[in-house]
Design an enzyme around this catalytic site. Structure first.
Site, PDB file in Angstrom:
ATOM      1  N   HIS A 168       0.737  -1.061  -0.001  1.00 44.61           N
ATOM      2  CA  HIS A 168      -0.123  -0.118  -0.102  1.00 44.61           C
ATOM      3  C   HIS A 168       0.853   1.210  -0.094  1.00 44.61           C
ATOM      4  O   HIS A 168       1.948   1.409   0.564  1.00 44.61           O
ATOM      5  CB  HIS A 168      -0.801  -0.079   1.395  1.00 44.61           C
TER       6      HIS A 168
ATOM      7  N   GLU B 101      12.467  21.991   3.714  1.00 43.48           N
ATOM      8  CA  GLU B 101      13.231  20.707   2.976  1.00 43.48           C
ATOM      9  C   GLU B 101      14.557  20.639   2.831  1.00 43.48           C
ATOM     10  O   GLU B 101      14.893  19.513   2.427  1.00 43.48           O
ATOM     11  CB  GLU B 101      12.848  21.356   1.416  1.00 43.48           C
TER      12      GLU B 101
ATOM     13  N   ASP C 180      14.748  17.978   0.108  1.00 47.75           N
ATOM     14  CA  ASP C 180      15.546  18.308  -1.117  1.00 47.75           C
ATOM     15  C   ASP C 180      16.184  17.222  -1.897  1.00 47.75           C
ATOM     16  O   ASP C 180      16.248  16.975  -2.907  1.00 47.75           O
ATOM     17  CB  ASP C 180      16.540  19.415  -0.806  1.00 47.75           C
TER      18      ASP C 180
ATOM     19  N   GLN D 174       9.483  26.795   3.144  1.00 50.07           N
ATOM     20  CA  GLN D 174       9.535  25.472   2.335  1.00 50.07           C
ATOM     21  C   GLN D 174      11.029  25.268   2.201  1.00 50.07           C
ATOM     22  O   GLN D 174      11.661  24.205   2.381  1.00 50.07           O
ATOM     23  CB  GLN D 174       8.911  25.997   0.956  1.00 50.07           C
TER      24      GLN D 174
ATOM     25  N   GLU E 237      13.572  15.326  -3.773  1.00 46.62           N
ATOM     26  CA  GLU E 237      13.460  16.204  -4.964  1.00 46.62           C
ATOM     27  C   GLU E 237      14.453  15.952  -6.020  1.00 46.62           C
ATOM     28  O   GLU E 237      14.015  15.699  -7.232  1.00 46.62           O
ATOM     29  CB  GLU E 237      13.115  17.782  -4.597  1.00 46.62           C
TER      30      GLU E 237
ATOM     31  N   ASN F  30       8.058  -4.046   3.657  1.00 44.52           N
ATOM     32  CA  ASN F  30       6.500  -3.550   3.555  1.00 44.52           C
ATOM     33  C   ASN F  30       6.055  -4.007   5.138  1.00 44.52           C
ATOM     34  O   ASN F  30       5.445  -3.149   5.856  1.00 44.52           O
ATOM     35  CB  ASN F  30       5.868  -4.289   2.765  1.00 44.52           C
TER      36      ASN F  30
ATOM     37  N   ASP G 131       8.476  18.649  -7.028  1.00 46.91           N
ATOM     38  CA  ASP G 131       8.224  19.899  -6.454  1.00 46.91           C
ATOM     39  C   ASP G 131       7.514  19.714  -5.118  1.00 46.91           C
ATOM     40  O   ASP G 131       6.389  19.663  -5.279  1.00 46.91           O
ATOM     41  CB  ASP G 131       7.984  21.110  -7.223  1.00 46.91           C
TER      42      ASP G 131
END
Length: 284
Positions: free
Chosen positions: A122, A275, A252, A271, A255, A153, A261
Site C-alpha cells: 500500500h 526541505e 531536497d 519551504q 526532490e 513492507n 516539487d
C-alpha cells in the site's frame, strides 16, 4: 449586583478569553478534521488527461495520486491523516483493479504480483483509513499499490506507519506523500525489474515525506520553518533495515532524485528551510 471593580475584572477576563480564541495559533484540544489530501501541493503537476499517461491525476475521497500507465503503479500518493480518518472498520483485503482508469489502459489485477516474492504494498495504508468500510476498501485498489519487498513492507514501512498513527494519537494531524523511483528491486524470490509480463515495474527506491502539525485550521498557513518534516528514502530490497530512521533524509534530496516539487503550496521561506532539514526527532 457585583461591585463596579468586580464587573471590570469580569469584563477584562472575558475580553482576554475572546482574544485568545481569535488567535491564529491552534488551541489545545481542537477536534480533528478531514482535510484536502493534496493541500500541500501537486508534486508532479499531474492532470486528469489520458494523454498524460505517465502522470495521470486520480482524485479519490481517501487519497490523491499520480498514476503511471506504463509502470502500472502510482508515481506518488498524497493523503491527510488525523483521528477523523480513524475508527473501527475492519481491514477489507479486497484487492482489485481500479476501473476508474482511462478506457483502454491496462488494469493491474489483484493477482498480478502472485509468485513474484513482492508484497502488494500500500501507499496510503489500510490502517490509515478505518473510519468506514468504504474508506478502508478504497486503499485496496491496485492503483494504490507497488511491488514492495516483504521485509520493507512488513517491518520497515509498518513501523513508520505505526509511528505516524502514534503522532496522531498525540493530537497531531499529518500530511503524507509516498512515492517510488528507479527500476529493479529484490524480494523474497530474488531480483526483478518488472512483473506481470512487463505491465508492472518494480521500483528501486521507496520514499515518504511526513508533515506533522498540531490539530487546527488553516493547515498550509501553519507550516513554518520549525514544522517537523520526516523524510525517508529506503531501498526496495529484502535486506533493508527494519529501523526506518536509518533512512532519514531531506526533502531536497528526494526532490533531486525524483524531479518533483514537494510541499509546493508552503510559503517560500518556510519551504526552503524545512526541505533542507534531516529529521532527528523521536522515532517511536
Amino acid at each position: 449586583m457585583p461591585c463596579p471593580l468586580l464587573r471590570i475584572l469580569i469584563l477584562a477576563s472575558l475580553l482576554a478569553g475572546a482574544a485568545a480564541c481569535s488567535s491564529s495559533d491552534p488551541a489545545p484540544g481542537l477536534p480533528a478534521t478531514r482535510e484536502d489530501n493534496l493541500a500541500l501541493g501537486n508534486p508532479s503537476g499531474a492532470v486528469t488527461d489520458a494523454a498524460q499517461y505517465n502522470n495521470y491525476l486520480l482524485v479519490k475521497p481517501q487519497y490523491t495520486l499520480s498514476y503511471h500507465r506504463d509502470r502500472g503503479t502510482p508515481n506518488w500518493v498524497s493523503w491527510h491523516l488525523s483521528s477523523a480518518w480513524l475508527g473501527a472498520a475492519a481491514r477489507q483485503d479486497d484487492f482489485r483493479a481500479d476501473n476508474t482508469l482511462p478506457a483502454g489502459w491496462y488494469q493491474v489485477q489483484a493477482n498480478s504480483y502472485s509468485g513474484s516474492g513482492f508484497d502488494r504494498g500500500h501507499n496510503c495504508p489500510s490502517a490509515d483509513r478505518t473510519a468506514s468500510v468504504a474508506d478502508n476498501s478504497a486503499t485496496f485498489l491496485m492503483s494504490n499499490m507497488i511491488p514492495q519487498a516483504p521485509r520493507h513492507n512488513q517491518q520497515t514501512w509498518a513501523s513508520l506507519e505505526n509511528y505516524c498513527r502514534t503522532l496522531v494519537g498525540q493530537g497531531n494531524e499529518l500530511y503524507i506523500i509516498m512515492g517510488q523511483y528507479g527500476k529493479g528491486g529484490t524480494g523474497s524470490a530474488g531480483y526483478y525489474t518488472t512483473l506481470n509480463n512487463g505491465h508492472v515495474t518494480v521500483p528501486k527506491r521507496i520514499w515518504k515525506v511526513i508533515v506533522v502539525l498540531p490539530n487546527g485550521p488553516n493547515d498550509v498557513a501553519r507550516v513554518t520553518s520549525s514544522t517537523r518534516i520526516i523524510a525517508v528514502d529506503a531501498p526496495n530490497n529484502n535486506s533493508v533495515s527494519p529501523n526506518w530512521s536509518t533512512y532519514r533524509t531531506s526533502v531536497d534530496a528526494i526532490e533531486q532524485a525524483t524531479g518533483y516539487d514537494l510541499l509546493s503550496a508552503v510559503s517560500g521561506p518556510a519551504q526552503s528551510t524545512i526541505e533542507a532539514k534531516v529529521d532527528n526527532g523521536p522515532v517511536q
